[in-house]
Scaffold this active site. Sequence first.
Site, PDB file in Angstrom:
ATOM      1  N   HIS A  99       7.698  10.958  -2.285  1.00  0.00           N
ATOM      2  CA  HIS A  99       7.991  11.612  -1.004  1.00  0.00           C
ATOM      3  C   HIS A  99       7.180  10.934   0.095  1.00  0.00           C
ATOM      4  O   HIS A  99       6.069  10.450  -0.150  1.00  0.00           O
ATOM      5  CB  HIS A  99       7.654  13.108  -1.073  1.00  0.00           C
ATOM      6  N   GLU A 126      15.207   9.478   3.685  1.00  0.00           N
ATOM      7  CA  GLU A 126      14.604  10.359   4.693  1.00  0.00           C
ATOM      8  C   GLU A 126      13.784   9.535   5.678  1.00  0.00           C
ATOM      9  O   GLU A 126      12.673   9.100   5.334  1.00  0.00           O
ATOM     10  CB  GLU A 126      13.648  11.366   4.033  1.00  0.00           C
TER      11      GLU A 126
HETATM   12  O1  G3P Z   1      11.546  16.734   1.378  1.00  0.00           O
HETATM   13  C1  G3P Z   1      12.274  17.219   2.440  1.00  0.00           C
HETATM   14  C2  G3P Z   1      11.812  16.742   3.706  1.00  0.00           C
HETATM   15  O2  G3P Z   1      10.799  15.835   3.819  1.00  0.00           O
HETATM   16  C3  G3P Z   1      12.566  17.039   4.922  1.00  0.00           C
HETATM   17  O3  G3P Z   1      11.810  17.980   5.575  1.00  0.00           O
HETATM   18  O4  G3P Z   1      11.450  19.806   7.093  1.00  0.00           O
HETATM   19  O5  G3P Z   1      12.753  17.816   7.823  1.00  0.00           O
HETATM   20  O6  G3P Z   1      13.762  19.404   6.196  1.00  0.00           O
HETATM   21  P1  G3P Z   1      12.479  18.797   6.746  1.00  0.00           P
END
Ligand code: G3P
Length: 223
Positions: free
Chosen positions: A94, A142
Amino acid sequence: MLKTPMIVLNVKTYAEATGENALLLARLMEKLSNETGLSMAIAVQASDITFCAKEVSIPVYAQHIDPIKPGSNTGWTLPEAVKVAGAHGTLINHSEHRLNLADIDTCISRARDLELDTLVCTNNVATSKAVSTFYPLMIAIEPPELIGGDISVTTADPGIVRNTVKAVRTINNTVKILCGAGVKNGKDVKKAIELGADGVLLASGVVKAKDKEVVLRDLTSDI
Ligand code: G3P
């Protein structure tokens, strides 16, 4: 065999999803997964894995494992330990707990040997491609700068999702591709699927919501 589309909730270390609160959220997801037939998993803190896994039928994931074997390693997370605790899988790499490529590779093989689902987070197209050559079960693209923000990756940077899917598919046809960062509602999930993703990985949109059930229902509303 993993059923997609899939919604994976990473509860991080938010107070709203620690201990008893993690279990409440896991139970809520179990209820909605049963109602909608949609695949859902929850990644909880290591200390909450057993507590949650004993109580719910949806997959409970660890948020991290380390590339270690049983032995002399203080303060690290042993893959065997999360398996014994009841985890069905694990996040790896992560953005808030990065590993180098060699360690990601080791974590994937250690988890695979233990029959743990592997969901590896990636921060760009190049890393997504590199990680896909290790054949995890899933990756989640992400962009770090959008994590925890108000704008979904599907709106702020749809290209990164589209390009990740395109690039990864040239080298790996089986890995499931999720996207995450800023995902908040059913429209974002629908857009993720339209961009070629197999689901979403999200956190604050649900965990910080006043009414978590309303948000979780909305996430499933358009798929
Ligand atoms: O692991 C999920 C993440 O990093 C995204 O976080 O709060 O943007 O949905 P968020």
